[in-house]
Structures are given as C-alpha cells and as structure tokens.
Write a protein that holds these residues in place. Structure first.
Motif, PDB file in Angstrom:
ATOM      1  N   GLN A  31       0.847  -1.186   0.000  1.00  0.00           N
ATOM      2  CA  GLN A  31       0.000   0.000   0.000  1.00  0.00           C
ATOM      3  C   GLN A  31       0.887   1.241   0.000  1.00  0.00           C
ATOM      4  O   GLN A  31       1.951   1.250   0.621  1.00  0.00           O
ATOM      5  N   PRO A  32       0.460   2.310  -0.687  1.00  0.00           N
ATOM      6  CA  PRO A  32       1.257   3.548  -0.670  1.00  0.00           C
ATOM      7  C   PRO A  32       1.011   4.337   0.606  1.00  0.00           C
ATOM      8  O   PRO A  32      -0.054   4.235   1.216  1.00  0.00           O
ATOM      9  N   GLU A  33       1.988   5.126   0.993  1.00  0.00           N
ATOM     10  CA  GLU A  33       1.797   6.093   2.072  1.00  0.00           C
ATOM     11  C   GLU A  33       1.274   7.364   1.406  1.00  0.00           C
ATOM     12  O   GLU A  33       2.036   8.166   0.893  1.00  0.00           O
ATOM     13  N   GLY A  34      -0.020   7.519   1.413  1.00  0.00           N
ATOM     14  CA  GLY A  34      -0.641   8.613   0.667  1.00  0.00           C
ATOM     15  C   GLY A  34      -1.143   8.075  -0.661  1.00  0.00           C
ATOM     16  O   GLY A  34      -1.989   7.198  -0.704  1.00  0.00           O
ATOM     17  N   ALA A  42       6.678   7.787  -4.915  1.00  0.00           N
ATOM     18  CA  ALA A  42       5.872   7.428  -3.756  1.00  0.00           C
ATOM     19  C   ALA A  42       6.691   6.583  -2.799  1.00  0.00           C
ATOM     20  O   ALA A  42       7.716   5.994  -3.173  1.00  0.00           O
ATOM     21  N   VAL A  43       6.234   6.534  -1.564  1.00  0.00           N
ATOM     22  CA  VAL A  43       6.756   5.583  -0.586  1.00  0.00           C
ATOM     23  C   VAL A  43       5.676   4.524  -0.398  1.00  0.00           C
ATOM     24  O   VAL A  43       4.528   4.845  -0.104  1.00  0.00           O
ATOM     25  N   VAL A  44       6.045   3.276  -0.602  1.00  0.00           N
ATOM     26  CA  VAL A  44       5.089   2.186  -0.463  1.00  0.00           C
ATOM     27  C   VAL A  44       5.561   1.247   0.644  1.00  0.00           C
ATOM     28  O   VAL A  44       6.762   1.099   0.885  1.00  0.00           O
ATOM     29  N   ASP A  45       4.596   0.623   1.310  1.00  0.00           N
ATOM     30  CA  ASP A  45       4.885  -0.304   2.405  1.00  0.00           C
ATOM     31  C   ASP A  45       4.459  -1.713   2.019  1.00  0.00           C
ATOM     32  O   ASP A  45       3.303  -1.935   1.650  1.00  0.00           O
ATOM     33  N   PHE A  46       5.394  -2.647   2.119  1.00  0.00           N
ATOM     34  CA  PHE A  46       5.051  -4.061   1.972  1.00  0.00           C
ATOM     35  C   PHE A  46       4.737  -4.590   3.378  1.00  0.00           C
ATOM     36  O   PHE A  46       5.600  -4.614   4.247  1.00  0.00           O
ATOM     37  N   GLU A 138      -1.865  -0.562 -12.471  1.00  0.00           N
ATOM     38  CA  GLU A 138      -1.396  -1.275 -11.297  1.00  0.00           C
ATOM     39  C   GLU A 138      -0.053  -1.942 -11.558  1.00  0.00           C
ATOM     40  O   GLU A 138       0.336  -2.169 -12.713  1.00  0.00           O
ATOM     41  N   LEU A 139       0.652  -2.209 -10.483  1.00  0.00           N
ATOM     42  CA  LEU A 139       1.923  -2.923 -10.550  1.00  0.00           C
ATOM     43  C   LEU A 139       1.817  -4.188  -9.705  1.00  0.00           C
ATOM     44  O   LEU A 139       1.343  -4.146  -8.565  1.00  0.00           O
ATOM     45  N   VAL A 140       2.266  -5.300 -10.266  1.00  0.00           N
ATOM     46  CA  VAL A 140       2.213  -6.577  -9.563  1.00  0.00           C
ATOM     47  C   VAL A 140       3.623  -6.949  -9.102  1.00  0.00           C
ATOM     48  O   VAL A 140       4.553  -7.031  -9.909  1.00  0.00           O
ATOM     49  N   PHE A 141       3.769  -7.146  -7.805  1.00  0.00           N
ATOM     50  CA  PHE A 141       5.039  -7.553  -7.226  1.00  0.00           C
ATOM     51  C   PHE A 141       4.914  -9.012  -6.769  1.00  0.00           C
ATOM     52  O   PHE A 141       3.875  -9.399  -6.222  1.00  0.00           O
ATOM     53  N   LYS A 142       5.963  -9.777  -6.960  1.00  0.00           N
ATOM     54  CA  LYS A 142       5.938 -11.165  -6.505  1.00  0.00           C
ATOM     55  C   LYS A 142       6.872 -11.298  -5.308  1.00  0.00           C
ATOM     56  O   LYS A 142       8.047 -10.949  -5.388  1.00  0.00           O
ATOM     57  N   ALA A 143       6.294 -11.770  -4.192  1.00  0.00           N
ATOM     58  CA  ALA A 143       7.034 -11.819  -2.938  1.00  0.00           C
ATOM     59  C   ALA A 143       7.231 -13.251  -2.466  1.00  0.00           C
ATOM     60  O   ALA A 143       6.377 -14.118  -2.683  1.00  0.00           O
ATOM     61  N   ILE A 144       8.363 -13.484  -1.817  1.00  0.00           N
ATOM     62  CA  ILE A 144       8.679 -14.801  -1.261  1.00  0.00           C
ATOM     63  C   ILE A 144       8.996 -14.621   0.217  1.00  0.00           C
ATOM     64  O   ILE A 144       9.891 -13.859   0.587  1.00  0.00           O
ATOM     65  N   GLN A 145       8.242 -15.312   1.062  1.00  0.00           N
ATOM     66  CA  GLN A 145       8.374 -15.206   2.517  1.00  0.00           C
ATOM     67  C   GLN A 145       8.991 -16.488   3.063  1.00  0.00           C
ATOM     68  O   GLN A 145       8.501 -17.585   2.807  1.00  0.00           O
ATOM     69  N   THR A 146      10.077 -16.344   3.829  1.00  0.00           N
ATOM     70  CA  THR A 146      10.763 -17.502   4.396  1.00  0.00           C
ATOM     71  C   THR A 146      10.681 -17.466   5.917  1.00  0.00           C
ATOM     72  O   THR A 146      10.890 -16.420   6.537  1.00  0.00           O
ATOM     73  N   LEU A 173      -0.075  -3.091  -6.380  1.00  0.00           N
ATOM     74  CA  LEU A 173      -0.114  -1.667  -6.055  1.00  0.00           C
ATOM     75  C   LEU A 173      -0.979  -0.948  -7.088  1.00  0.00           C
ATOM     76  O   LEU A 173      -0.647  -0.918  -8.275  1.00  0.00           O
ATOM     77  N   ALA A 174      -2.088  -0.357  -6.639  1.00  0.00           N
ATOM     78  CA  ALA A 174      -2.963   0.406  -7.534  1.00  0.00           C
ATOM     79  C   ALA A 174      -2.385   1.802  -7.737  1.00  0.00           C
ATOM     80  O   ALA A 174      -1.970   2.460  -6.782  1.00  0.00           O
ATOM     81  N   LEU A 175      -2.361   2.257  -8.981  1.00  0.00           N
ATOM     82  CA  LEU A 175      -1.825   3.577  -9.319  1.00  0.00           C
ATOM     83  C   LEU A 175      -2.965   4.545  -9.592  1.00  0.00           C
ATOM     84  O   LEU A 175      -3.929   4.213 -10.295  1.00  0.00           O
ATOM     85  N   SER A 176      -2.858   5.740  -9.046  1.00  0.00           N
ATOM     86  CA  SER A 176      -3.865   6.764  -9.269  1.00  0.00           C
ATOM     87  C   SER A 176      -3.488   7.608 -10.483  1.00  0.00           C
ATOM     88  O   SER A 176      -2.368   7.510 -11.004  1.00  0.00           O
ATOM     89  N   ALA A 177      -4.414   8.432 -10.940  1.00  0.00           N
ATOM     90  CA  ALA A 177      -4.157   9.271 -12.107  1.00  0.00           C
ATOM     91  C   ALA A 177      -3.054  10.274 -11.809  1.00  0.00           C
ATOM     92  O   ALA A 177      -2.877  10.720 -10.670  1.00  0.00           O
ATOM     93  N   ALA A 178      -2.313  10.638 -12.852  1.00  0.00           N
ATOM     94  CA  ALA A 178      -1.235  11.611 -12.695  1.00  0.00           C
ATOM     95  C   ALA A 178      -1.809  12.962 -12.307  1.00  0.00           C
ATOM     96  O   ALA A 178      -2.924  13.321 -12.697  1.00  0.00           O
TER      97      ALA A 178
END
Length: 246
Positions: A31-34, A42-46, A138-146, A173-178
């Motif tokens: 999710q983005p901060e803002g 942007a600053v995003v938090d995983f 949107e941007l799709v990130f692939k995460a691996i949790q160990t 991550l959903a992207l808003s309009a410029a």
C-alpha cells in the motif's frame, strides 16, 4: 426428541461462531503512504504478517515488475534487518525524464539478523519508488516469505479477471491518475516528497507491531449475540410445543 433438537440447534450455532470468528486469511500486501500517482514518486509499504504459531519470518524477497521497470528504488534502513538491492540490465532501455535508463532494480531482499517477525506480529517494509509508469493502472510484485523453520511461501499468483482470489496472491499496487499540474513528472519535486515521507517514517521508527484484533473481536461478539438469540428462539419454540402437547 425435543431435547435433541435443541442440542442440534446449539451445535449448529456454536459451529457458526467458530467459522465466523476465525481470522481472515492474511497475506503479503503493498500500500502507498498517501497516493501512488502515475509518473510520480511514492513511498510504499510491503506489509508482512507472520501466519505461523511456531516459526518467525526471517526473510522477505520482493521481485519488481519486469514489464514496468522502476529506475529508482530506495528501501528505508530497518533495525534488525539486512537489506540487499538487486539491479539488472533491461532488455529494452526506457526513457525517464529525458534520459535513457538501461538498468533497474529487479529485487529487494530483507534478511533478519535478529528474531525477525515473531508469531502474532506483522511488519511493514517501506520503499521509495519512482518514477512510476504511466501506461498501467497497477503494478504486480511477486514476494517470497521464508520462515525460521525453512518453510517458504510464494506470494506470486496473479488475480485473473472473473476468478476467485488465488490462495497465494501477489501484492498489487494500484496507481492513481497523474497530477493535472504536472508535478508528478517533476523529478525534483518527487524526490523531495519521497525524502519527506521517508523522514516521517524514520521518525516514527516503526518496528514489528502486534496484529490488530479489534475488528475480529467485534465481529465475534456480534456473532455470539446472534447465536444466543437463535438458541433462545429455538428454546421458546420447543417450550411452546411442550405446553401444547400437555
């Protein structure tokens, strides 16, 4: 026979409480901060929850989308975690603020040098990113949790249109309009906003935080109230039948 009916009603109601009070299936999300505006920074938090009762999360790998490369990726330093940023050559250069970019960050890896994320806790992993692409929503990130017991959970499944959510969905991550005034495209303004957001996050110094269970508790109490009402009605009906039969 009537007593057995009442017992059956109670059993069904109790099982309903168990099902509805179980915590929702949590997964790695972003999710983005803002806001995260197209073309901007942007600053995003995983957000990573620990879903095991007998193991800690000791490693997180986040793969960045190759189809929409991001030139600038800066993770925030985090106490208790070693961070590695992997950059790779792009198959096709992209233009960013009038410059040709030939490589981009393809993966960020966080490895715990302490206890990691212990059972019953989650942690946020903040990253400054930019400039965000303008040709996608949107941007799709692939995460691996160990985990500390060597278990690996791959959050890499992409949501298909019209289908149910996959068991291990990839963070999206959903992207808003410029911005209409064009500041989203200004690298200096974007960098300044990113720095301010990072400073605010550093001042907050957020570490592993206990999972918020207030919503779950409220739902459970609500369901318990409903179940008690159902049992009461059932008891009243059966009592009425006894009087009628008498």
């Amino acid at each position: 026979m009537k007593a057995s009916r009442l017992a059956a009603v109670g059993a069904v109601a109790a099982s309903t409480v168990v099902v509805l009070s179980s915590p929702a299936f949590a997964h790695v999300s972003v999710q983005p901060e803002g806001t995260a505006a197209k073309g901007g920074y942007a600053v995003v938090d995983f957000k990573v929850p620990n879903e095991r009762d007998d193991a800690s999360t000791t490693k997180l790998e986040v793969n960045f989308p190759a189809d929409h490369p991001i030139a600038s990726v800066m993770p925030e330093p985090m106490a208790g975690w070693d961070i590695k940023v992997t950059r790779s050559k792009l198959d096709k250069p992209v233009e960013l603020h009038g410059k040709q970019i030939t490589e981009a960050v393809t993966k960020v890896t966080w490895t715990a040098d302490g206890k990691g994320i212990e059972p019953g806790y989650f942690q946020k992993f903040p990253v400054s990113v930019g400039a965000l692409p303008e040709d996608t929503d949107e941007l799709v990130f692939k995460a691996i949790q160990t985990y500390s017991n060597k278990e690996v959970v791959r959050w890499i499944e992409e949501q298909q249109e019209g289908a149910e959510e996959p068991e291990n969905p990839a963070p999206v991550l959903a992207l808003s309009a410029a911005a209409e005034d064009g500041h989203a495209h200004d690298s200096a303004a974007g960098a300044e906003a990113t720095e301010e957001a990072a400073d605010a996050e550093a001042a907050d110094a957020e570490t592993a935080a206990p999972a918020d269970s207030s919503d779950t508790t409220a739902r459970v109490l609500g369901v318990v109230g409903i179940v008690i009402g159902v049992v009461g009605v059932a008891y009243g009906v059966l009592a009425g039948r006894r009087r009628t039969d008498a």
